[in-house]
Write an enzyme that holds these catalytic residues in place. Structure first.
Site, short mmCIF file in Angstrom:
data_model
loop_
_atom_site.label_atom_id
_atom_site.label_comp_id
_atom_site.label_asym_id
_atom_site.label_seq_id
_atom_site.Cartn_x
_atom_site.Cartn_y
_atom_site.Cartn_z
N PRO A 1 0.82 -1.22 0.00
CA PRO A 1 0.00 0.00 0.00
C PRO A 1 0.86 1.27 0.00
CG PRO A 1 -0.95 -1.62 1.47
CD PRO A 1 0.36 -2.19 1.01
N CYS A 2 0.47 2.21 -0.86
CA CYS A 2 1.28 3.42 -1.02
C CYS A 2 0.86 4.54 -0.08
CB CYS A 2 1.21 3.90 -2.46
SG CYS A 2 -0.45 4.39 -2.99
#
Length: 412
Positions: free
Chosen positions: A169-170
């Protein structure tokens, strides 16, 4: 409403009350269960204006879809861009891949087209796993609780996997996610590293937003990614631009590419651009990247450009069908006479739902095309969920380019 939301709104109110006089900032009525959501500082009159806009839009949409709205002014578009031509299928190379944080399948598709054999995908969102399963029924896909990498003993895959790829996840590193890094519970890079250490593949590819490669997170990258993996891998980070590979969008991603042997690492080179935009032509071997209007098959109005970076519709405390991420992006869409808010599920619905300014309304298939997905990639779930999967994905042609470069370095 969560306590932090009220407190933050009160603080914003104290700071802005002098400027707004008798109309102080008030908290939102929309409850947010996310501790990472930062509410907007709005006065009651401003919130009422947004409520009316939302209500008017909902009524207009319902009217349009029931056949009672304004007459359509745009024909259903036939795209000129075929993303599959940007990533021609190649013969199997004998390398087996394990996909982590698979989302809607951007990396999975790119590696598949580049000749890799898919072993399994892990993804926590059920709609995203449904998308991959619908696209590739023969693939093994773990979703929901079974797709949560925190529950997986990756030693089971040792000896069964040659390449691990994935995009943790960014949000912990993006501006939209408030850049809390390791303090963000969504930080899954430690699990990616754990999987690599347990399986010991011959190579790995981890991707994220380019902010992860900035000075702000240099210490995090060194201590959480490079140092624990450099004992067994030769690692090179590289930032790539999607339009350099034919994707009609301004989108940069950072890839951490690691090889277990020095020989393979020495053979590897970052993928060479195949396309150019504007005046950036590198050599006679590159092709011109289509602009957004051309890619979508829209009429020539004398103005075209790359699409602004599309945002994930899963950003924020509530569902949205907008892909707009900034005022600058809004201006660029306006110049191209494209409406990026209220994206419709289908092209037929987009045509029926006429935008107030008469601009071309986007549909889910259009947004998927902007991200480099082929027309038949079957995104599952509600419109906002489909847009969330698209916005979070690695553009498949960009994944294809990275996968091809890795294949050239380690193919059996």
């Amino acid at each position: 409403m969560p306590k932090h939301t009220v407190q933050q709104s009160q603080l914003f109110g104290e700071a802005l009350e002098d400027k707004r006089g008798a109309d102080p900032v008030v908290p939102s009525r929309i409850p947010s269960t996310s501790p990472f959501h930062q509410p907007r500082a709005l006065t009651e009159s401003e919130r009422e204006r947004y409520r009316k806009m939302s209500q008017e839009s909902r009524r207009a949409r319902e009217s349009a879809l029931s056949g009672n709205g304004p007459a359509p002014i745009h024909e259903i578009n036939i795209p000129r861009l075929d993303p599959l031509k940007l990533m021609p299928q190649v013969r199997r190379n004998g390398l087996r891949t394990l996909s982590l944080f698979s989302g809607g399948g951007g990396l999975d598709l790119g590696f598949d087209r580049a000749g890799f054999e898919h072993v399994a995908s892990y993804e926590i969102m059920n709609d995203a796993t449904a998308t991959i399963s619908a696209a590739r029924p023969e693939w093994k896909v773990f979703g929901g609780e079974g797709g949560d990498v925190r529950n997986v003993d990756f030693r089971q895959w040792k000896g069964e996997v040659d390449i691990i790829h994935g995009g943790p996840p960014c949000q912990p590193f993006s501006n939209a996610g408030r850049q809390k890094g390791h303090l963000d519970e969504r930080d899954m890079w430690p699990k990616f590293v754990e999987a690599v250490q347990a399986i010991k593949p011959i190579a790995f590819i981890g991707e994220n937003v380019p902010a992860l490669a900035s000075a702000k997170f240099s210490n995090y990258v060194n201590t959480s990614i490079i140092e624990p993996l450099s004992k067994n891998y030769h690692i090179t980070p590289v930032i790539l631009e999607a339009s350099d590979f034919g994707v009609p969008q301004v989108r940069r991603r950072v890839f951490f590419v690691g090889f277990r042997t020095k020989k393979a690492a020495a053979r590897w080179s970052p993928p060479t651009p195949t396309h150019f935009w504007g005046e950036r032509q590198l050599d006679s071997g590159t092709e011109r990247c289509m602009g957004l209007r051309e890619a979508l098959g829209l009429a020539d109005i004398g103005v075209d450009d790359l699409s602004p970076t599309i945002r994930s519709a899963l950003t924020g405390p509530r569902h949205t069908t907008s892909i707009l991420n900034s005022v600058a992006a809004q201006r660029r869409f306006e110049a191209m006479e494209i409406w990026p808010n209220g994206v419709a599920a289908t092209r037929e619905q987009a045509r029926a739902f006429v935008a107030k300014n008469g601009h071309f309304r986007l549909s889910v298939p259009d947004v998927a095309l902007i991200q480099g997905f082929p027309e038949d990639w079957p995104f599952q779930g509600a419109t906002y969920m489909a847009l969330g999967q698209i916005g979070n994905a690695v553009p498949p042609p960009l994944a294809y380019a990275v996968a091809s470069s890795v294949s050239a370095a380690v193919a059996k």
